[in-house]
Design an enzyme around this catalytic site. Sequence first.
Site, mmCIF file in Angstrom:
data_model
loop_
_atom_site.group_PDB
_atom_site.id
_atom_site.type_symbol
_atom_site.label_atom_id
_atom_site.label_comp_id
_atom_site.label_asym_id
_atom_site.label_seq_id
_atom_site.Cartn_x
_atom_site.Cartn_y
_atom_site.Cartn_z
ATOM 1 N N GLU A 14 -7.231 -8.502 -7.052
ATOM 2 C CA GLU A 14 -8.664 -8.448 -7.322
ATOM 3 C C GLU A 14 -9.472 -8.070 -6.078
ATOM 4 O O GLU A 14 -10.451 -7.317 -6.160
ATOM 5 C CB GLU A 14 -9.144 -9.810 -7.839
ATOM 6 N N HIS A 47 -6.065 6.308 8.334
ATOM 7 C CA HIS A 47 -6.539 5.030 7.812
ATOM 8 C C HIS A 47 -8.051 4.910 7.867
ATOM 9 O O HIS A 47 -8.605 3.880 7.490
ATOM 10 C CB HIS A 47 -5.880 3.883 8.558
ATOM 11 N N CYS A 103 0.062 9.594 9.715
ATOM 12 C CA CYS A 103 0.865 8.980 8.671
ATOM 13 C C CYS A 103 0.649 9.770 7.382
ATOM 14 O O CYS A 103 -0.033 10.799 7.376
ATOM 15 C CB CYS A 103 0.453 7.513 8.500
#
Length: 764
Positions: free
Chosen positions: A17, A703, A735
């Site tokens: 959640e 990120h 990445c």
Amino acid sequence: MTTIHNLGFPRIGAHRELKFALEAYWKGESSRDALQTLGAQLRQQHWAQQAGLDLVPVGDFSFYDQVLDMSFLLGNLPERVRGFHGDPLDNYFRVARGRSAPSTEDDSACCGNVAAGEMTKWFDTNYHYIVPEFHASTEFSLDAARLQAQLAEAKAQGVQAKPVIIGPVTYLAIGKSKDESNKLALLERLLPVYAELLDTLAAQGVEWVQIDEPILVTELDADWQHAFNLAYHHLKATKVKLLVATYFGPLQDNAYLAANLPVAGLHLDAVNDPQGVRTLLNLLSPHKVLSLGVINGRNIWKTDLTAVLDWLEPLAQRLQERLWLAPSCSLLHVPVDLDIEQRLDSDVKSWLAFALQKLDELRVLGKALRQGRDAVRAELAANVAALAARRSSARVHNPAVHAAVSRVDTHLGQRESAYARRASKQAALLRLPTYPTTTIGSFPQTAQIRHARSAFKAGRMDFVEYQAVMRAEIERSVREQEALDLDVLVHGEAERNDMVEYFGEQLDGYAFSQFGWVQSYGSRCVKPPILFGDISRPKAMTVDWITYAQQLTTKPVKGMLTGPVTMLNWSFVRDDQPRSVSCTQLALAIRAEVLDLEKAGVRIIQIDEAALREGLPLRKTQWQEYLDWAVESFRIAANGVRDETQIHTHMCYSEFNDIIASIADMDADVITIETARSDMELLDAFEHFQYPNEIGPGVYDIHSPNVPTQERIVQLMQKAAERIPAERLWVNPDCGLKTRQWSEVTPALANMVAAAKILRAGAA
């Protein structure tokens, strides 16, 4: 009466959640109030789920990272976000990920392109924290509003609250000095803020505070040992009782130091340090609490409750109320609830315990110590039966796999030729330009991809239709890369849910949960597969997808695999045999896939070992044993190919400077690494170590949603070229790109390719 307590609880929610609420807020689809309300609901639910414990952690809930929470609590904000407008939560997200919600950035140009804080692994876990930043001039000031608010919520719910904070010495140790100043010099400024915090908590009626000092399980020199004595003698006058919590390993030579700190109690990870219990019994003063972590907070196997009681019962008689019991560490590192798993193999499920079940085990132990074993006879009998079934299961043990492992010898890990000879052959075959560009493997996982995968798994879509959807996504990725003019392409990994789970699903010896999510960082969650038995590969896993992508283009397409060490470190691994044996089994399975890819004509194969460093023991004296079998496992997987086949590997978000020699021993032709957030600091290792092969330092921080500029990428690569010859440098992101949107990825990669062309022109 033995006290039972918990060190920390998973915060994402049993159904993730928190993840979905965070991402909705960041996209501007939800309000800050809605996010805060969801956070309060989760805290209330989690405290209720810990009912029956004598003390419950408060302050372990975070909207992104507990270390970043501590930085804000201590007023240690990076200069680049000071003075920005908006709620403190927006500054928090700017440090965490480079920006907050769109509505908070639109009205001020200053706030949309903040450099996100550096991330690295929390000790030897797969959890990433935001690294605290220090300068010689760093000052600290208390802002305890978040913790005070959560404490008030807990008290209103009737929770017996134990606030949880990171200790001052660990906080300094895990941070980074940005100007090469001595971090320990800041301790004198930091301690008054900690004292003020503890007095503030005492004023709210708090009796016990858990203060986490996990660096006590690492090797400490005299200065850091002195820092502990200085810190806790400064804090001993506070009005709360301090429980110093250590975890992830044994205290060893720090046992005397820890036992003699002027605090009310000490927590020991008895799962990782069973011998340390006896040592502490002889060192602790008779008035101190000894908290023992007797339930594994890092893995998901059931505890042998009878065996634990056998050694706990005499201890409880001796210590009486001074004995506390808890999991070994925070339960942040395991999934929330096994009971909601409806599809998990029933045999395997009977052997497991997730966070809630671990607390049940803790309650059983507490009840047995308080009322005797007869009071929990049924629970103990069920536990014994489950453990016996696991030990005798034919599904766990495969004689053919053990025979294959017994035949492993050193020649399996050797390439045909040394790197220089291989590189010459590969250059002639691939004909790549200077500063070749590529990506790490994955492209955005769109809603269409996730929908198709979900429909296929649920049986609403047959394989032919699913294959057509995935092939269309692969073609889209290939065409996008061609349009961007990347040099080495990838197929985009549309068919893959997770880089470990995808392969585990196709290997015998693995099982999979439906809701076994664990937080990796922020809203990023992973669902580690469960390695319960001997590993084998029934059939090829990736060949069809990779060869299809290669048919679409004349440019080379990398085959993408996850390496054996990362498969091991990012799984929940069986605890009934050495990890090195399981890793060798994985290496043999991956080796078979590598050879099949080569046979299918794939010229470049990337074997990701993102988690190689993560598995390092926390004490350097134990590193070499791990590195020996970890590196050998990679070599077994990678080195059966011909000279002409180029082997890549990838590592991300790990400080690897101190193991660079072992990384060189892996003998990959090309290694790609994270360097964008650290401003190429990770390349400092190459000033004193002549890395022999090719390297791609990441220039695009995937990120963060921020798009890197051409100028920034050129600048980073020029820094890299000061340490590594240009002819051995690649240009790539940090990445994989699965968590980003195409609207971010396309301009970022366009800038990356343009920067590479600028670099080539300059090198010509």
